[in-house]
Design an enzyme around this catalytic site. Sequence first.
Site, PDB file in Angstrom:
ATOM      1  N   HIS A 123       0.879  -1.173   0.000  1.00 54.06           N
ATOM      2  CA  HIS A 123       0.000   0.000   0.000  1.00 54.06           C
ATOM      3  C   HIS A 123       0.920   1.228   0.000  1.00 54.06           C
ATOM      4  O   HIS A 123       2.023   1.175   0.549  1.00 54.06           O
ATOM      5  CB  HIS A 123      -0.830  -0.043   1.285  1.00 54.06           C
ATOM      6  CG  HIS A 123      -1.887   0.999   1.392  1.00 54.06           C
ATOM      7  ND1 HIS A 123      -1.617   2.299   1.752  1.00 54.06           N
ATOM      8  CD2 HIS A 123      -3.228   0.935   1.213  1.00 54.06           C
ATOM      9  CE1 HIS A 123      -2.753   2.979   1.795  1.00 54.06           C
ATOM     10  NE2 HIS A 123      -3.742   2.182   1.469  1.00 54.06           N
ATOM     11  N   ASP A 200       3.491  -4.577   7.965  1.00 56.16           N
ATOM     12  CA  ASP A 200       2.240  -3.829   7.864  1.00 56.16           C
ATOM     13  C   ASP A 200       1.089  -4.822   8.033  1.00 56.16           C
ATOM     14  O   ASP A 200       0.770  -5.591   7.122  1.00 56.16           O
ATOM     15  CB  ASP A 200       2.191  -3.139   6.491  1.00 56.16           C
ATOM     16  CG  ASP A 200       0.868  -2.445   6.240  1.00 56.16           C
ATOM     17  OD1 ASP A 200      -0.023  -2.520   7.103  1.00 56.16           O
ATOM     18  OD2 ASP A 200       0.734  -1.827   5.165  1.00 56.16           O
ATOM     19  N   GLN A 203      -4.021  -5.436   6.969  1.00 52.26           N
ATOM     20  CA  GLN A 203      -5.005  -6.369   6.404  1.00 52.26           C
ATOM     21  C   GLN A 203      -4.974  -7.744   7.078  1.00 52.26           C
ATOM     22  O   GLN A 203      -5.742  -8.622   6.693  1.00 52.26           O
ATOM     23  CB  GLN A 203      -4.773  -6.534   4.888  1.00 52.26           C
ATOM     24  CG  GLN A 203      -5.003  -5.264   4.084  1.00 52.26           C
ATOM     25  CD  GLN A 203      -6.472  -4.822   4.038  1.00 52.26           C
ATOM     26  OE1 GLN A 203      -7.383  -5.604   4.299  1.00 52.26           O
ATOM     27  NE2 GLN A 203      -6.697  -3.561   3.722  1.00 52.26           N
ATOM     28  N   LYS A 226     -10.038  -0.891  10.491  1.00 55.05           N
ATOM     29  CA  LYS A 226     -10.162  -2.137   9.716  1.00 55.05           C
ATOM     30  C   LYS A 226     -10.388  -3.343  10.638  1.00 55.05           C
ATOM     31  O   LYS A 226     -10.598  -4.451  10.162  1.00 55.05           O
ATOM     32  CB  LYS A 226      -8.902  -2.355   8.870  1.00 55.05           C
ATOM     33  CG  LYS A 226      -8.712  -1.275   7.794  1.00 55.05           C
ATOM     34  CD  LYS A 226      -7.590  -1.630   6.855  1.00 55.05           C
ATOM     35  CE  LYS A 226      -7.002  -0.447   6.134  1.00 55.05           C
ATOM     36  NZ  LYS A 226      -7.799   0.026   4.997  1.00 55.05           N
ATOM     37  N   CYS A 364      -4.602   2.274  -3.713  1.00 57.10           N
ATOM     38  CA  CYS A 364      -3.366   2.816  -3.116  1.00 57.10           C
ATOM     39  C   CYS A 364      -2.203   1.846  -3.317  1.00 57.10           C
ATOM     40  O   CYS A 364      -1.383   1.662  -2.409  1.00 57.10           O
ATOM     41  CB  CYS A 364      -3.542   3.137  -1.633  1.00 57.10           C
ATOM     42  SG  CYS A 364      -4.711   4.460  -1.349  1.00 57.10           S
TER      43      CYS A 364
HETATM   44  N1  PLP Z   1      -1.517  -0.816   4.667  1.00 59.09           N
HETATM   45  C1  PLP Z   1      -2.427  -1.573   4.055  1.00 59.09           C
HETATM   46  C2  PLP Z   1      -2.064  -2.950   3.615  1.00 59.09           C
HETATM   47  C3  PLP Z   1      -3.708  -1.087   3.850  1.00 59.09           C
HETATM   48  O1  PLP Z   1      -4.628  -1.846   3.244  1.00 59.09           O
HETATM   49  C4  PLP Z   1      -4.027   0.224   4.287  1.00 59.09           C
HETATM   50  C5  PLP Z   1      -5.364   0.797   4.040  1.00 59.09           C
HETATM   51  O2  PLP Z   1      -6.067   0.395   3.147  1.00 59.09           O
HETATM   52  C6  PLP Z   1      -3.034   0.967   4.930  1.00 59.09           C
HETATM   53  C7  PLP Z   1      -1.791   0.417   5.107  1.00 59.09           C
HETATM   54  C8  PLP Z   1      -3.295   2.351   5.418  1.00 59.09           C
HETATM   55  O3  PLP Z   1      -4.238   2.340   6.438  1.00 59.09           O
HETATM   56  P1  PLP Z   1      -4.823   3.702   7.012  1.00 59.09           P
HETATM   57  O4  PLP Z   1      -5.332   4.492   5.852  1.00 59.09           O
HETATM   58  O5  PLP Z   1      -5.906   3.256   7.936  1.00 59.09           O
HETATM   59  O6  PLP Z   1      -3.707   4.395   7.747  1.00 59.09           O
END
Ligand code: PLP
Length: 407
Positions: A123, A200, A203, A226, A364
């Site tokens: 992302h 990260d 997910q 999430k 993203c």
């Molecule tokens: N990392 C992953 C794999 C994501 O799917 C997302 C959001 O879709 C993020 C990071 C960023 O999360 P946030 O926008 O809640 O900070």
Amino acid sequence: MAFDVEKIREDFPILSRPLPGDRRLAYLDNGATSQKPQAVIDRMSRFWLEENANIHRGLHHLSAEATTAHEAARDTVSQAIGVADDQVLIFTRGATEAINLVANGLEGELREGDEIVVTLMEHHANFVPWQILAEKTGAIVRYISVLENGELDLEAWQAALNEKTRVAAFAHISNVLGTVNPVAEMTAIARERGIMTLVDGAQSVPHGPVNVADLGCDFFVFSGHKVYAPDGIGVLVGRSELLDRFQPYQAGGDMIDRVAVEGTTYREAPERFEAGTPFIAGALGLAAAFDYMAGIDWVAAHEHEQHLLSQATAGLKQIGGVKIWGEAPGKASVIAFTMDEAHPQDIATILDQLGVAVRTGHHCAMPLMTHFGITGTARASIAFYNNQEDIDALLDGIRRVKRMFDF
Ligand code: PLP
């Protein structure tokens, strides 16, 4: 006992709300944000109805109560995700802020010529902060490719690690492909070479218990919204020894040790990185979400998600003209797909007419889209509270798209 999804759905009031035109909601956008159980909503309203006060700074009863509840929330979440004794849990605004905090802190640790390894399935939140860190320090970012089926090219990843590599950052689960990376294996390889790792978990935590200590990473991040908790709260877990070397990310109240005109000294983590009034109700909501998740039979929930995933995958393939992006073995319940004739936005618009909520676009993850030579996909992401009707509605919608575009 079979997984009683209908009973679970009763815990999430929004799932039974009708959409205008009396459409039934089939919420399949869980990768973007999840719905909230009543228990989380109740916990947050109770804070505002009965307990609201700022933490840390007050001697009065409400402030003391709020402070105790906030720290209890930290303990609840720490225990739920297995934070080890040499690690600390920092509340952030979300995964994005958590990664930026780490990248910012590493500015003092990296030098020109050092290397940072990321993957093409990240992302943007786990991609751009590393590019900025590289720009600031003169470090180089190495990008690791993804195989045709959506798996990370592990051989290439391992081969990219060398004596100059200082940091490796990677997703636990891809938000597009659903690929579950072998993170414990990857962190072990990195650790042997003295490379710091950031996982990260944005997910992965929504799909069941994660034990951060077992993952063996230096940093782990995820977002509250999430994991059935509110937006505006998230978590960074990091090794205290590393975090205490970092310069503060933001400065202000609560993070200082002593402030004087001659200079200021800072507290240790977590306070060092929690400047200002935090999202107190958010932390309580997050803890309530973990309390709620503790009551879920995750073995059964996982089977249920995987069953819906295979139903949806088989159904889409049967319709024809549908390409699924990411079919790594053991993938999580997210399906990114394109159709031969219909643009992803047309797909989502038609699905919306049937009450089916999916996401479209690059998710993203532009580098991944570029890698596959596409600009975007439609994406259905399944949570444990989805049911067969949701999948049937998705497949009905895709059949309708196919008929409308007549291919
Ligand atoms: N990392 C992953 C794999 C994501 O799917 C997302 C959001 O879709 C993020 C990071 C960023 O999360 P946030 O926008 O809640 O900070």
